[in-house]
Scaffold this motif. Structure first.
Motif, PDB file in Angstrom:
ATOM      1  N   GLU A  73       9.153   2.824  10.213  1.00  8.10           N
ATOM      2  CA  GLU A  73       8.468   1.618   9.760  1.00  8.10           C
ATOM      3  C   GLU A  73       7.155   2.102   9.140  1.00  8.10           C
ATOM      4  O   GLU A  73       6.353   2.749   9.799  1.00  8.10           O
ATOM      5  N   ILE A  74       6.955   1.801   7.857  1.00  6.77           N
ATOM      6  CA  ILE A  74       5.830   2.357   7.117  1.00  6.77           C
ATOM      7  C   ILE A  74       4.714   1.331   6.961  1.00  6.77           C
ATOM      8  O   ILE A  74       4.923   0.237   6.441  1.00  6.77           O
ATOM      9  N   HIS A  75       3.523   1.726   7.406  1.00  2.00           N
ATOM     10  CA  HIS A  75       2.310   0.920   7.288  1.00  2.00           C
ATOM     11  C   HIS A  75       1.355   1.658   6.352  1.00  2.00           C
ATOM     12  O   HIS A  75       1.123   2.854   6.534  1.00  2.00           O
ATOM     13  N   VAL A  76       0.820   0.956   5.382  1.00  3.81           N
ATOM     14  CA  VAL A  76      -0.162   1.540   4.472  1.00  3.81           C
ATOM     15  C   VAL A  76      -1.453   0.757   4.614  1.00  3.81           C
ATOM     16  O   VAL A  76      -1.449  -0.476   4.562  1.00  3.81           O
ATOM     17  N   TYR A  77      -2.555   1.483   4.790  1.00  3.08           N
ATOM     18  CA  TYR A  77      -3.875   0.871   4.949  1.00  3.08           C
ATOM     19  C   TYR A  77      -4.752   1.315   3.790  1.00  3.08           C
ATOM     20  O   TYR A  77      -5.007   2.500   3.624  1.00  3.08           O
ATOM     21  N   SER A  78      -5.191   0.368   3.008  1.00  2.00           N
ATOM     22  CA  SER A  78      -6.075   0.644   1.884  1.00  2.00           C
ATOM     23  C   SER A  78      -7.498   0.269   2.283  1.00  2.00           C
ATOM     24  O   SER A  78      -7.780  -0.890   2.571  1.00  2.00           O
ATOM     25  N   ILE A  79      -8.367   1.253   2.313  1.00  2.00           N
ATOM     26  CA  ILE A  79      -9.776   1.005   2.623  1.00  2.00           C
ATOM     27  C   ILE A  79     -10.463   0.749   1.284  1.00  2.00           C
ATOM     28  O   ILE A  79     -11.039   1.645   0.682  1.00  2.00           O
ATOM     29  N   ALA A  80     -10.346  -0.457   0.816  1.00  2.00           N
ATOM     30  CA  ALA A  80     -10.892  -0.807  -0.497  1.00  2.00           C
ATOM     31  C   ALA A  80     -11.690  -2.102  -0.381  1.00  2.00           C
ATOM     32  O   ALA A  80     -11.355  -2.981   0.411  1.00  2.00           O
ATOM     33  N   SER A  81     -12.732  -2.210  -1.180  1.00  2.00           N
ATOM     34  CA  SER A  81     -13.579  -3.409  -1.144  1.00  2.00           C
ATOM     35  C   SER A  81     -12.892  -4.620  -1.750  1.00  2.00           C
ATOM     36  O   SER A  81     -13.216  -5.754  -1.419  1.00  2.00           O
ATOM     37  N   LYS A  82     -11.947  -4.367  -2.660  1.00  2.44           N
ATOM     38  CA  LYS A  82     -11.222  -5.488  -3.261  1.00  2.44           C
ATOM     39  C   LYS A  82      -9.771  -5.094  -3.504  1.00  2.44           C
ATOM     40  O   LYS A  82      -9.442  -3.919  -3.588  1.00  2.44           O
ATOM     41  N   GLU A  83      -8.931  -6.107  -3.602  1.00  5.06           N
ATOM     42  CA  GLU A  83      -7.511  -5.867  -3.826  1.00  5.06           C
ATOM     43  C   GLU A  83      -7.275  -5.351  -5.235  1.00  5.06           C
ATOM     44  O   GLU A  83      -7.963  -5.729  -6.175  1.00  5.06           O
ATOM     45  N   ASP A  84      -6.292  -4.494  -5.362  1.00  9.40           N
ATOM     46  CA  ASP A  84      -5.925  -3.902  -6.645  1.00  9.40           C
ATOM     47  C   ASP A  84      -4.465  -4.253  -6.903  1.00  9.40           C
ATOM     48  O   ASP A  84      -3.604  -4.011  -6.068  1.00  9.40           O
ATOM     49  N   ASN A  85      -4.175  -4.826  -8.049  1.00  9.80           N
ATOM     50  CA  ASN A  85      -2.809  -5.219  -8.396  1.00  9.80           C
ATOM     51  C   ASN A  85      -2.216  -4.348  -9.493  1.00  9.80           C
ATOM     52  O   ASN A  85      -1.297  -4.766 -10.188  1.00  9.80           O
ATOM     53  N   GLY A  86      -2.749  -3.132  -9.619  1.00  5.36           N
ATOM     54  CA  GLY A  86      -2.216  -2.209 -10.622  1.00  5.36           C
ATOM     55  C   GLY A  86      -0.784  -1.814 -10.298  1.00  5.36           C
ATOM     56  O   GLY A  86      -0.311  -1.981  -9.165  1.00  5.36           O
ATOM     57  N   PRO A  87      -0.059  -1.280 -11.275  1.00  9.28           N
ATOM     58  CA  PRO A  87       1.359  -0.959 -11.066  1.00  9.28           C
ATOM     59  C   PRO A  87       1.595   0.088  -9.980  1.00  9.28           C
ATOM     60  O   PRO A  87       2.583   0.003  -9.247  1.00  9.28           O
ATOM     61  N   GLU A  88       0.693   1.057  -9.850  1.00  6.34           N
ATOM     62  CA  GLU A  88       0.858   2.080  -8.816  1.00  6.34           C
ATOM     63  C   GLU A  88       0.719   1.463  -7.427  1.00  6.34           C
ATOM     64  O   GLU A  88       1.513   1.742  -6.526  1.00  6.34           O
ATOM     65  N   VAL A  89      -0.290   0.618  -7.264  1.00  5.67           N
ATOM     66  CA  VAL A  89      -0.520  -0.031  -5.974  1.00  5.67           C
ATOM     67  C   VAL A  89       0.629  -0.993  -5.661  1.00  5.67           C
ATOM     68  O   VAL A  89       1.079  -1.083  -4.518  1.00  5.67           O
ATOM     69  N   GLN A  90       1.117  -1.681  -6.658  1.00  2.32           N
ATOM     70  CA  GLN A  90       2.250  -2.593  -6.453  1.00  2.32           C
ATOM     71  C   GLN A  90       3.487  -1.827  -6.001  1.00  2.32           C
ATOM     72  O   GLN A  90       4.220  -2.277  -5.122  1.00  2.32           O
ATOM     73  N   ALA A  91       3.720  -0.651  -6.584  1.00  2.00           N
ATOM     74  CA  ALA A  91       4.869   0.172  -6.172  1.00  2.00           C
ATOM     75  C   ALA A  91       4.718   0.627  -4.720  1.00  2.00           C
ATOM     76  O   ALA A  91       5.689   0.623  -3.958  1.00  2.00           O
ATOM     77  N   ILE A  92       3.502   0.975  -4.324  1.00  2.00           N
ATOM     78  CA  ILE A  92       3.249   1.369  -2.932  1.00  2.00           C
ATOM     79  C   ILE A  92       3.470   0.177  -2.009  1.00  2.00           C
ATOM     80  O   ILE A  92       4.109   0.285  -0.964  1.00  2.00           O
TER      81      ILE A  92
END
Length: 134
Positions: A73-92
């Motif tokens: 079960e894969i959990h990804v945690y992005s430590i970012a100040s704002k959400e990113d909807n770029g294609p790379e992030v969407q694929a992740i």
């Protein structure tokens, strides 16, 4: 407790037995992998670089889809100040089971830590690396 949790089930065993009157074989199923639930190993990946502007997201975007979804079960945690909807992030996001933003502008490090603990991970992979102020 962990020892029992990760014991793998035995493959299905089929036994054949002839009765005393030589009738056709009786087939008995003793165990079945489908009947035994194996808990998934929960793996987390954490980084401030899951953004469309960073090479890490570009390099990792196709990695998460290769995990065995029956075992992990894969959990990804992005430590970012704002959400990113770029294609790379969407694929992740699409290839992980859970994608969570941990915003340093709204959460303290203790709150981030507590949030990660809630997911009861077995493995947490730090993808921050060592560069500059990290």
């Amino acid at each position: 407790e962990l020892e029992g949790r990760y014991n793998r089930p035995r493959p299905m065993v089929v036994t054949r037995r002839l009765n005393s009157t030589d009738s056709p074989a009786i087939i008995t199923k003793t165990t079945s992998m489908q009947q035994q639930a194996i808990p998934k190993i929960r793996i987390g990946y954490i980084s401030p670089d899951f953004t469309s502007k960073h090479p890490l997201a570009f390099l990792m975007q196709h990695v998460f889809c290769h995990h065995d979804k029956y075992r992990f079960e894969i959990h990804v945690y992005s430590i970012a100040s704002k959400e990113d909807n770029g294609p790379e992030v969407q694929a992740i996001r699409d290839s992980s089971d859970y994608f969570t933003y941990l915003s340093p502008s709204t959460m303290s490090p203790v709150e981030m830590y507590q949030r990660i603990l809630e997911d009861e991970l077995e493995i947490l992979v730090d993808l921050c690396g060592y560069a500059g102020t990290s």
